[in-house]
Enzyme design. Structure first.
Site, PDB file in Angstrom:
ATOM      1  N   ASP A 154     -40.318  21.135  67.409  1.00  0.00           N
ATOM      2  CA  ASP A 154     -38.963  20.809  67.565  1.00  0.00           C
ATOM      3  C   ASP A 154     -38.373  21.991  67.137  1.00  0.00           C
ATOM      4  OD1 ASP A 154     -39.791  18.195  68.004  1.00  0.00           O
ATOM      5  OD2 ASP A 154     -39.041  17.446  66.049  1.00  0.00           O
ATOM      6  N   GLY A 212     -36.946  10.497  68.732  1.00  0.00           N
ATOM      7  CA  GLY A 212     -36.503  11.829  67.793  1.00  0.00           C
ATOM      8  C   GLY A 212     -35.133  12.190  67.910  1.00  0.00           C
ATOM      9  N   LYS A 213     -34.380  12.905  67.235  1.00  0.00           N
ATOM     10  CA  LYS A 213     -33.196  13.085  66.562  1.00  0.00           C
ATOM     11  C   LYS A 213     -32.671  13.470  68.050  1.00  0.00           C
ATOM     12  CE  LYS A 213     -33.761  16.612  65.027  1.00  0.00           C
ATOM     13  NZ  LYS A 213     -33.682  17.152  63.225  1.00  0.00           N
ATOM     14  N   GLU A 214     -33.275  14.674  68.834  1.00  0.00           N
ATOM     15  CA  GLU A 214     -32.655  15.246  70.488  1.00  0.00           C
ATOM     16  C   GLU A 214     -34.142  14.736  71.213  1.00  0.00           C
ATOM     17  OE1 GLU A 214     -35.900  17.591  69.297  1.00  0.00           O
ATOM     18  OE2 GLU A 214     -34.025  17.153  68.006  1.00  0.00           O
ATOM     19  N   ALA A 215     -35.009  13.988  71.554  1.00  0.00           N
ATOM     20  CA  ALA A 215     -35.794  13.996  72.990  1.00  0.00           C
ATOM     21  C   ALA A 215     -36.809  12.614  71.875  1.00  0.00           C
ATOM     22  CB  ALA A 215     -36.549  14.959  72.629  1.00  0.00           C
ATOM     23  N   VAL A 272     -40.549  11.451  72.636  1.00  0.00           N
ATOM     24  CA  VAL A 272     -41.549  12.368  73.680  1.00  0.00           C
ATOM     25  C   VAL A 272     -42.933  11.825  74.755  1.00  0.00           C
ATOM     26  CG1 VAL A 272     -43.306  13.563  72.531  1.00  0.00           C
ATOM     27  CG2 VAL A 272     -41.144  14.163  72.070  1.00  0.00           C
ATOM     28  N   GLU A 314     -48.874  20.944  75.660  1.00  0.00           N
ATOM     29  CA  GLU A 314     -50.173  20.323  74.999  1.00  0.00           C
ATOM     30  C   GLU A 314     -49.916  19.516  73.469  1.00  0.00           C
ATOM     31  OE1 GLU A 314     -52.750  22.202  71.795  1.00  0.00           O
ATOM     32  OE2 GLU A 314     -51.250  24.056  71.919  1.00  0.00           O
ATOM     33  N   LYS A 359     -41.996  16.042  76.555  1.00  0.00           N
ATOM     34  CA  LYS A 359     -40.377  15.869  75.541  1.00  0.00           C
ATOM     35  C   LYS A 359     -40.007  16.052  76.584  1.00  0.00           C
ATOM     36  CE  LYS A 359     -38.118  18.005  71.478  1.00  0.00           C
ATOM     37  NZ  LYS A 359     -38.346  18.996  70.432  1.00  0.00           N
ATOM     38  N   ASP A 413     -35.045  24.152  60.683  1.00  0.00           N
ATOM     39  CA  ASP A 413     -35.103  22.500  60.813  1.00  0.00           C
ATOM     40  C   ASP A 413     -35.746  22.213  60.020  1.00  0.00           C
ATOM     41  OD1 ASP A 413     -33.124  20.031  60.447  1.00  0.00           O
ATOM     42  OD2 ASP A 413     -34.255  19.429  62.183  1.00  0.00           O
ATOM     43  N   ASN A 449     -40.480  18.013  61.059  1.00  0.00           N
ATOM     44  CA  ASN A 449     -41.114  18.344  62.514  1.00  0.00           C
ATOM     45  C   ASN A 449     -42.539  19.422  61.950  1.00  0.00           C
ATOM     46  OD1 ASN A 449     -39.773  20.396  60.771  1.00  0.00           O
ATOM     47  ND2 ASN A 449     -37.976  19.559  62.423  1.00  0.00           N
TER      48      ASN A 449
END
Length: 286
Positions: free
Chosen positions: A185, A26-29, A31, A122, A44, A168, A173
């Site tokens: 997210d 993703g844009k920040e992480a 997973v 989870e 994450k 967001d 998300n």
């Protein structure tokens, strides 16, 4: 698969046993699907600021609490320690929001642990026990669109009653679990009462839900749940069970030109972010 360096500490601490596969970028992480004894969970791994495409906009970080005044001063000056503190605050914002919302009964993944910039939680699964898809990867009948839209509007209300605005929220998300949508997210989540941009963000969140489900049920495009929800919240008349109509009569009066321009800018930024997410999603599926 071989464990990424950021997950090695969790293995050494006995929090996870093995890394199964990467689930999402993703844009920040990043997973990952991981095994913890007999349980399958997800980890994450937050990206460093220099690797993220999502900016820590001032609108999101307004009035976020810091541990102490030294940390706040360092963050304001932009020193190395300040940037590290800002990173920690950005990551812990999602952890705090998840625990807060899970306690309030909101449909979010259950957080399990947070260590060294890795959030263990989870794994949200579909009816087959596989990792649940995003809403964006699904199509719905008119009845399904109405049902899922109502569920998510109710979750937005439940979040707001817990003092949180996602900030967001969109089809990118939200996961479609076996028992319905689950919101994910949350590093950009804001305090509903302490952030001056909370109203605008909530209206945008609800507007995104309306636009997405309106593709399958066009009558939803004429609803005004966001404005109705915020008006009830401002009057102190909102609870998780408050009846909603989806109708709202806007007041007539002088036009706030500055506000209109901000909404236009937000819409452009949201569309740019949406296009980026679609490109990333396409690249991840190849």
């Amino acid at each position: 698969m071989k464990a990424p360096p950021r997950l090695q500490n969790l293995i050494e601490e006995g929090l996870i046993d093995t890394v199964v596969r990467q689930l999402m970028s993703g844009k920040e992480a990043l997973v990952y699907v991981v095994r913890c004894g007999d349980e399958t969970r997800c980890a994450k791994v937050y990206k460093e600021a220099t690797q993220r495409s999502f900016r820590q906009a001032v609108d999101y970080t307004e009035n976020r609490k810091t541990k102490n005044t030294r940390q706040a001063r360092a963050m304001a000056k932009g020193s190395k320690f300040g940037r590290q503190a800002q990173e920690a605050a950005w990551q812990s914002a999602e952890v705090d929001a998840l625990y807060r919302l899970a306690a309030a009964g909101v449909r979010v993944p259950k957080p399990l642990n947070f260590m060294d910039g890795v959030l263990l939680m989870e794994l949200v699964c579909d009816a087959n026990g596989d990792a649940a898809p995003r809403l964006n990867d699904s199509a719905f009948t008119v009845d399904e669109a109405h049902r899922h839209h109502l569920t998510l509007v109710r979750e937005v209300v439940r979040m707001l009653c817990a003092g949180v605005v996602h900030g967001d929220l969109s089809e990118f998300n939200i996961l479609l679990a076996a028992d319905g949508p689950v919101i994910i997210d949350l590093p950009q989540a804001v305090d509903a009462a302490g952030n001056n941009h909370a109203k605008r963000m909530l209206l945008r969140d609800v507007g995104n839900l309306r636009a997405f489900f309106g593709r399958f049920a066009p009558d939803l495009l004429h609803t005004e749940f966001g404005a109705e929800i915020w008006a009830l919240f401002e009057k102190g008349a909102l609870s998780p069970d408050t009846p909603l109509t989806g109708q709202f009569k806007h007041r007539s009066g002088p036009v706030d030109l500055g506000g209109v321009m901000r909404e236009i800018k937000d819409a452009r930024d949201e569309e740019a972010a949406r296009q980026l997410r679609m490109q990333q999603g396409g690249a991840a599926s190849r």
